[in-house]
Design an enzyme around this catalytic site. Structure first.
Site, mmCIF file in Angstrom:
data_model
loop_
_atom_site.group_PDB
_atom_site.id
_atom_site.type_symbol
_atom_site.label_atom_id
_atom_site.label_comp_id
_atom_site.label_asym_id
_atom_site.label_seq_id
_atom_site.Cartn_x
_atom_site.Cartn_y
_atom_site.Cartn_z
ATOM 1 N N LEU A 181 1.895 -3.467 -14.884
ATOM 2 C CA LEU A 181 1.914 -3.085 -13.463
ATOM 3 C C LEU A 181 3.245 -2.452 -13.105
ATOM 4 C CD1 LEU A 181 0.300 -6.206 -11.745
ATOM 5 C CD2 LEU A 181 -0.599 -3.880 -11.736
ATOM 6 N N GLY A 182 4.283 -2.913 -13.735
ATOM 7 C CA GLY A 182 5.595 -2.349 -13.445
ATOM 8 C C GLY A 182 6.664 -3.084 -14.219
ATOM 9 N N ASN A 205 14.703 -6.983 -14.133
ATOM 10 C CA ASN A 205 14.560 -8.392 -14.495
ATOM 11 C C ASN A 205 13.398 -8.696 -15.437
ATOM 12 O OD1 ASN A 205 16.678 -8.867 -12.785
ATOM 13 N ND2 ASN A 205 15.345 -9.254 -11.036
ATOM 14 N N LYS A 246 4.448 -12.265 -14.931
ATOM 15 C CA LYS A 246 5.787 -11.706 -15.127
ATOM 16 C C LYS A 246 6.515 -12.397 -16.270
ATOM 17 C CE LYS A 246 9.983 -10.354 -12.676
ATOM 18 N NZ LYS A 246 10.536 -10.018 -11.363
ATOM 19 N N ASP A 304 16.822 -8.347 -1.537
ATOM 20 C CA ASP A 304 16.635 -7.065 -2.224
ATOM 21 C C ASP A 304 15.451 -6.277 -1.663
ATOM 22 O OD1 ASP A 304 17.147 -5.067 -4.003
ATOM 23 O OD2 ASP A 304 16.384 -6.122 -5.763
ATOM 24 N N VAL A 325 5.991 -6.850 -15.465
ATOM 25 C CA VAL A 325 4.869 -7.513 -14.797
ATOM 26 C C VAL A 325 3.574 -6.885 -15.310
ATOM 27 C CG1 VAL A 325 3.793 -8.048 -12.576
ATOM 28 C CG2 VAL A 325 6.275 -8.004 -12.761
ATOM 29 N N GLY A 362 11.068 -3.785 -14.159
ATOM 30 C CA GLY A 362 12.314 -3.604 -13.422
ATOM 31 C C GLY A 362 13.451 -4.127 -14.254
HETATM 32 N N1 LIG Z 1 2.295 -9.795 -7.590
HETATM 33 C C1 LIG Z 1 2.271 -8.494 -7.923
HETATM 34 N N2 LIG Z 1 1.138 -7.778 -7.734
HETATM 35 C C2 LIG Z 1 1.085 -6.469 -8.066
HETATM 36 N N3 LIG Z 1 2.115 -5.784 -8.632
HETATM 37 C C3 LIG Z 1 3.259 -6.447 -8.845
HETATM 38 C C4 LIG Z 1 3.407 -7.825 -8.501
HETATM 39 N N4 LIG Z 1 4.657 -8.211 -8.825
HETATM 40 C C5 LIG Z 1 5.259 -7.130 -9.341
HETATM 41 N N5 LIG Z 1 4.451 -6.064 -9.374
HETATM 42 C C6 LIG Z 1 4.750 -4.707 -9.876
HETATM 43 O O1 LIG Z 1 5.695 -4.812 -10.925
HETATM 44 C C7 LIG Z 1 6.910 -4.123 -10.590
HETATM 45 C C8 LIG Z 1 8.100 -4.872 -11.157
HETATM 46 O O2 LIG Z 1 8.086 -6.193 -10.647
HETATM 47 P P1 LIG Z 1 9.396 -6.894 -10.105
HETATM 48 O O3 LIG Z 1 9.916 -6.125 -8.941
HETATM 49 O O4 LIG Z 1 9.093 -8.333 -9.870
HETATM 50 O O5 LIG Z 1 10.365 -6.727 -11.350
HETATM 51 P P2 LIG Z 1 11.934 -6.798 -11.385
HETATM 52 O O6 LIG Z 1 12.337 -6.705 -12.793
HETATM 53 O O7 LIG Z 1 12.385 -7.995 -10.610
HETATM 54 O O8 LIG Z 1 12.308 -5.469 -10.588
HETATM 55 P P3 LIG Z 1 13.695 -5.028 -9.987
HETATM 56 O O9 LIG Z 1 14.475 -4.358 -11.040
HETATM 57 O O10 LIG Z 1 13.220 -4.051 -8.941
HETATM 58 O O11 LIG Z 1 14.317 -6.232 -9.388
HETATM 59 C C9 LIG Z 1 6.881 -4.003 -9.079
HETATM 60 O O12 LIG Z 1 7.626 -2.888 -8.614
HETATM 61 C C10 LIG Z 1 5.386 -3.856 -8.798
HETATM 62 O O13 LIG Z 1 4.979 -2.511 -8.986
#
Ligand SMILES: Nc1ncnc2c1ncn2[C@@H]1O[C@H](COP(=O)(O)OP(=O)(O)OP(=O)(O)O)[C@@H](O)[C@H]1O
Length: 312
Positions: free
Chosen positions: A30-31, A35, A53, A149, A38, A33
Site C-alpha cells: 500500500l505504501g 519507518n 505494517k 506529523d 504497509v 515510508g
Molecule cells: N491503515 C491504512 N490503510 C490504508 N493505507 C495505509 C494504511 N496505513 C498506511 N497506509 C499506506 O502506507 C503508506 C505508508 O504508511 P505509513 O505512513 O504508516 O509509513 P511510514 O513509514 O510511517 O511513513 P512516513 O515516512 O511518512 O512516516 C501511507 O502513506 C499509506 O499510503
C-alpha cells in the site's frame, strides 16, 4: 527485514504470527515510508482486507504500537474506531530467514491521499475534508495527544469524502517534544515556534497543509529560502497574495499565529467562515457572471417581446 533498499515481500506471501498465529496473505504494497512498509493483506480466517505494517526499526514500530494501544485503552480518539471496532487489530512477530520481524495489523482505510483528492475535487472538496481533519485532531487533543506529523500522505479521503488520519508514528503526549515531523508543515522549520507538542503545533501544521494542497508553488518557493531567512512573514505574504486562499485567509492567519485556543474552536471557525465562503464561491463560479448577465438580458427581451405581442 524489509528496508527501503529491498523490495519487501511479494504478493502471495503468507505472514503467520509467531505468538498468536494470525495468518495474513499479502495482496500488494500500500505504501512505504521512512519507518516501514504497509501491505494490503487478506486475513485467512474470514478473507477480510486489512493493512499490515512492518517497521524498518523494531523500536520505532514498538513505539507506534504503544501509542495506538494507549489511545485505544483510553478510548481516546473516535477516529480510531469504526462501528465500535479498534484500529489496531493484531501485534505479532513473523519469522523469515531465521529472523523475527515485528508487525502490526490495522484497519484498511480505503481512500486516496489528501493532495490527490484535492487535485480532483478542488477547494470545495478540501473545505469539507479539512473540517473532518480538524475534528479528528480535536478528538486526539482532548485525550492529551498531538498528531505531530500531519502531511497530505497521512490523510486518506474516501470516495464519499470521509477523511481519516493514518500513521500514528508521530503522535506525541501533549507537553513533550514532537517526535516526528515533516519540514514544510513544521513550526520549527519556519522559525515560527518550538517543537513542543501543543495544540497550536498541530493547527500550524494543518494551516501549512492547507497552503500546500491549494497553493503549492508559492509555498515551495518560500521553503527554498535559507533556513535563517525563513519566517512567518513569508507565510502571511502567501496567504495575502493567493487568490485560491482568499476564503481561508482569516482562518489561516489565526492558525499560523497560534491564536486558536483549541482545535474544537478552530473547527467551529472553519465550519462557520471557511466552509461557507468556499461554498459560496463555488456556487458563484458555477454560474459565470457573463452567463448571469446574458440570462438577465434575455429575460428583459422576452418580457418586451411578450408585451409587444399582447399589445392591443
Ligand atoms: N491503515 C491504512 N490503510 C490504508 N493505507 C495505509 C494504511 N496505513 C498506511 N497506509 C499506506 O502506507 C503508506 C505508508 O504508511 P505509513 O505512513 O504508516 O509509513 P511510514 O513509514 O510511517 O511513513 P512516513 O515516512 O511518512 O512516516 C501511507 O502513506 C499509506 O499510503
Amino acid at each position: 527485514m524489509t528496508t527501503s533498499s529491498n523490495p519487501g515481500f511479494p504478493p502471495g506471501t503468507v505472514i503467520k504470527g509467531k505468538w498468536k498465529a494470525g495468518r495474513y496473505m499479502i495482496r500488494r504494497i500500500l505504501g512505504r515510508g521512512a519507518n516501514g512498509t504497509v501491505y494490503l493483506v487478506q486475513q485467512a480466517k474470514d478473507g477480510r482486507e486489512l493493512a499490515l505494517k512492518m517497521g524498518n526499526d523494531p523500536v520505532d514500530l514498538q513505539s507506534e504500537i504503544n501509542v495506538l494501544t494507549s489511545l485505544q485503552i483510553q478510548g481516546a480518539s473516535a477516529s480510531l474506531l469504526r462501528d465500535g471496532e479498534s484500529y489496531l487489530l493484531d501485534v505479532d512477530d513473523f519469522t523469515a530467514g531465521g529472523q523475527d520481524i515485528p508487525f502490526y495489523v490495522m484497519r484498511y482505510v480505503r481512500g486516496e491521499p489528501l493532495h490527490r483528492y484535492v487535485a480532483r475535487h478542488g477547494s470545495a472538496g478540501y473545505a469539507a475534508a479539512g473540517l473532518q481533519i480538524l475534528e479528528r485532531l480535536s478528538e486526539l487533543h482532548q485525550s492529551g495527544w498531538i498528531f505531530g506529523d500531519l502531511k497530505p500522505q497521512n490523510v486518506l479521503v474516501s470516495v464519499r469524502g470521509t477523511a481519516e488520519l493514518i500513521d500514528y508514528g508521530g503522535v506525541s503526549r501533549m507537553g513533550r517534544s514532537v517526535k516526528q515531523f515533516t519540514e514544510w508543515y513544521d513550526r520549527g522549520f519556519w522559525n515560527a515556534g518550538g517543537r513542543h507538542a501543543d495544540v497550536q503545533y498541530d493547527l500550524f501544521a494543518f494551516a501549512l497543509l492547507t497552503i500546500h494542497v491549494l497553493e503549492s508553488p508559492m509555498l515551495k518557493h518560500a521553503a527554498s529560502k535559507l533556513p535563517q531567512l525563513r519566517n512567518i512573514t513569508d507565510i502571511h505574504a502567501i496567504i495575502r497574495r493567493s487568490e485560491k486562499l482568499k476564503p481561508y485567509a482569516a482562518w489561516l492567519n489565526r492558525a499560523v499565529n497560534g491564536d486558536f485556543k483549541d482545535a474544537r474552536r478552530a473547527a467551529e471557525s472553519w465550519n462557520g467562515q471557511v466552509f461557507t465562503a468556499v461554498r459560496r464561491r463555488a456556487s458563484q463560479r458555477r454560474t459565470p457572471r457573463w452567463l448571469r448577465n446574458a440570462f438577465a438580458a434575455s429575460l428583459v427581451l422576452l418580457v418586451g417581446a411578450v408585451w409587444l405581442a399582447l399589445r392591443p
